[in-house]
Design an enzyme around this catalytic site. Sequence first.
Site, PDB file in Angstrom:
ATOM      1  N   LYS A  64       5.223  -9.249   9.776  1.00 22.38           N
ATOM      2  CA  LYS A  64       4.607  -8.381  10.795  1.00 22.38           C
ATOM      3  C   LYS A  64       3.080  -8.552  10.774  1.00 22.38           C
ATOM      4  O   LYS A  64       2.444  -8.560  11.814  1.00 22.38           O
ATOM      5  CB  LYS A  64       4.956  -6.908  10.568  1.00 22.38           C
ATOM      6  CG  LYS A  64       4.378  -6.023  11.688  1.00 22.38           C
ATOM      7  CD  LYS A  64       4.891  -4.622  11.630  1.00 22.38           C
ATOM      8  CE  LYS A  64       4.216  -3.812  10.572  1.00 22.38           C
ATOM      9  NZ  LYS A  64       2.759  -3.595  10.809  1.00 22.38           N
ATOM     10  N   ARG A 107       2.704   3.183   9.294  1.00 19.75           N
ATOM     11  CA  ARG A 107       1.960   3.989  10.277  1.00 19.75           C
ATOM     12  C   ARG A 107       2.865   4.590  11.351  1.00 19.75           C
ATOM     13  O   ARG A 107       2.393   5.416  12.144  1.00 19.75           O
ATOM     14  CB  ARG A 107       0.853   3.153  10.924  1.00 19.75           C
ATOM     15  CG  ARG A 107      -0.262   2.812   9.943  1.00 19.75           C
ATOM     16  CD  ARG A 107      -1.441   2.151  10.622  1.00 19.75           C
ATOM     17  NE  ARG A 107      -2.619   2.122   9.767  1.00 19.75           N
ATOM     18  CZ  ARG A 107      -2.994   1.078   9.013  1.00 19.75           C
ATOM     19  NH1 ARG A 107      -2.271  -0.029   9.003  1.00 19.75           N
ATOM     20  NH2 ARG A 107      -4.079   1.162   8.261  1.00 19.75           N
ATOM     21  N   MET A 159       0.855  -1.197   0.000  1.00 18.92           N
ATOM     22  CA  MET A 159       0.000   0.000   0.000  1.00 18.92           C
ATOM     23  C   MET A 159       0.893   1.251   0.000  1.00 18.92           C
ATOM     24  O   MET A 159       0.425   2.344   0.331  1.00 18.92           O
ATOM     25  CB  MET A 159      -0.934   0.001   1.205  1.00 18.92           C
ATOM     26  CG  MET A 159      -1.898  -1.185   1.190  1.00 18.92           C
ATOM     27  SD  MET A 159      -3.428  -0.909   2.102  1.00 18.92           S
ATOM     28  CE  MET A 159      -2.814  -0.571   3.733  1.00 18.92           C
ATOM     29  N   SER A 199       6.787   0.126  10.117  1.00 19.13           N
ATOM     30  CA  SER A 199       5.404   0.193   9.640  1.00 19.13           C
ATOM     31  C   SER A 199       5.202   1.554   8.997  1.00 19.13           C
ATOM     32  O   SER A 199       5.756   2.558   9.466  1.00 19.13           O
ATOM     33  CB  SER A 199       4.453   0.050  10.837  1.00 19.13           C
ATOM     34  OG  SER A 199       3.155   0.495  10.483  1.00 19.13           O
ATOM     35  N   GLU A 215      12.081   0.152   5.088  1.00 16.54           N
ATOM     36  CA  GLU A 215      13.007  -0.970   4.881  1.00 16.54           C
ATOM     37  C   GLU A 215      12.285  -2.316   4.787  1.00 16.54           C
ATOM     38  O   GLU A 215      12.764  -3.233   4.110  1.00 16.54           O
ATOM     39  CB  GLU A 215      14.045  -1.027   6.005  1.00 16.54           C
ATOM     40  CG  GLU A 215      15.367  -0.377   5.661  1.00 16.54           C
ATOM     41  CD  GLU A 215      16.039  -0.960   4.409  1.00 16.54           C
ATOM     42  OE1 GLU A 215      16.154  -2.189   4.294  1.00 16.54           O
ATOM     43  OE2 GLU A 215      16.443  -0.178   3.541  1.00 16.54           O
ATOM     44  N   HIS A 270       9.372  -2.988   3.332  1.00  9.41           N
ATOM     45  CA  HIS A 270       8.965  -3.168   1.937  1.00  9.41           C
ATOM     46  C   HIS A 270      10.180  -3.451   1.054  1.00  9.41           C
ATOM     47  O   HIS A 270      10.135  -4.313   0.181  1.00  9.41           O
ATOM     48  CB  HIS A 270       8.291  -1.891   1.400  1.00  9.41           C
ATOM     49  CG  HIS A 270       7.016  -1.519   2.076  1.00  9.41           C
ATOM     50  ND1 HIS A 270       6.924  -0.461   2.947  1.00  9.41           N
ATOM     51  CD2 HIS A 270       5.780  -2.071   2.009  1.00  9.41           C
ATOM     52  CE1 HIS A 270       5.672  -0.367   3.375  1.00  9.41           C
ATOM     53  NE2 HIS A 270       4.965  -1.336   2.835  1.00  9.41           N
TER      54      HIS A 270
HETATM   55  O1  PAF Z   1       0.033  -5.492   3.806  1.00 12.98           O
HETATM   56  C1  PAF Z   1      -0.424  -4.625   3.024  1.00 12.98           C
HETATM   57  O2  PAF Z   1       0.210  -3.633   2.684  1.00 12.98           O
HETATM   58  C2  PAF Z   1      -1.830  -4.816   2.451  1.00 12.98           C
HETATM   59  O3  PAF Z   1      -2.669  -5.410   3.384  1.00 12.98           O
HETATM   60  C3  PAF Z   1      -1.832  -5.584   1.113  1.00 12.98           C
HETATM   61  C4  PAF Z   1      -1.322  -7.005   1.288  1.00 12.98           C
HETATM   62  C5  PAF Z   1      -0.985  -4.851   0.094  1.00 12.98           C
HETATM   63  C6  PAF Z   1      -3.260  -5.667   0.582  1.00 12.98           C
HETATM   64  O4  PAF Z   1      -3.810  -4.412   0.368  1.00 12.98           O
END
Ligand code: PAF
Length: 283
Positions: free
Chosen positions: A150, A188, A30, A186, A35, A37
């Site tokens: 996570k 967030r 999203m 995260s 790091e 991702h």
């Molecule tokens: O983990 C996430 O970022 C979201 O839940 C995902 C897997 C991209 C689905 O929208």
Amino acid sequence: MRIIRTIAEVRDAVRAARDTGASVGLVPTMGAFHEGHLSLIRRARAASDLVVVSLFVNPTQFGANEDLGAYPRDEAGDAALAEAEGADILFAPAVEEIYPDGFATTIHVAGLTEVLDGASRGTHHFDGVATVVTKLFGIVRPDVAYFGQKDAQQVLVVRRVVRDLDLDVRIEACPIVREADGLAMSSRNVYLDPAARQQAAALNRALDAASALHQHGERQSEPILDAVRRVLAEAGIAPEYIELRDADDLHEITRVENDALLAVAARVGAARLIDNHILRGDA
Ligand code: PAF
């Protein structure tokens, strides 16, 4: 790296690569990359010929009172980071591309989605996740898809969808990436002001205390959960939940015999944070 907005174009690009025998890795995200991702993109890059990163803030997995509007968005920054990690395609569709008028299908995984985050956020959360991930699998048709541990419950839900619907994709769960003080990375975390940021480190400290107890031979759930409760209370954090459940099917356990998921969720300052450790079973 190509930025692609339509399903038709991403399908064409993947088909062209497949025609040359390329393997395809998908990293669903999203956005608001950190790091964590980037570690998923690196894993995909090392293992696949074509790496597709999807960037879609999926509205259906947010509740009415959640942070869909405020969710951090920085597509240009994310694109630069994904490109630097060697991604081939950033698939960043508009909401209408994924949910056109008349969209009517929901994937619901019974049994795994009513507990933990499903209980706190409502089952719509995992319905939204399962539905969008199934769509992404249908669009990209990856050989392997990469998810962060996570979101341990999310990984289990996605694995169950793949198993139950016979989807031809392998799910790889990648380790949690942490800040120097242990806070799980995260998107967030940007909501945390300096005081809350300091307080948030207690989540992993609490899980560490419980893991240490388990490593020293404790197998009963209550003392393990108490260790988490104690550290969070010392840090002034009121948890949304602290639970110990079977790591495969999430049934509640009173003793650690098989691998167990020790999971915590809490509001810290303006952020709702989750974290977990796996306690290895003896069996
Ligand atoms: O983990 C996430 O970022 C979201 O839940 C995902 C897997 C991209 C689905 O929208």
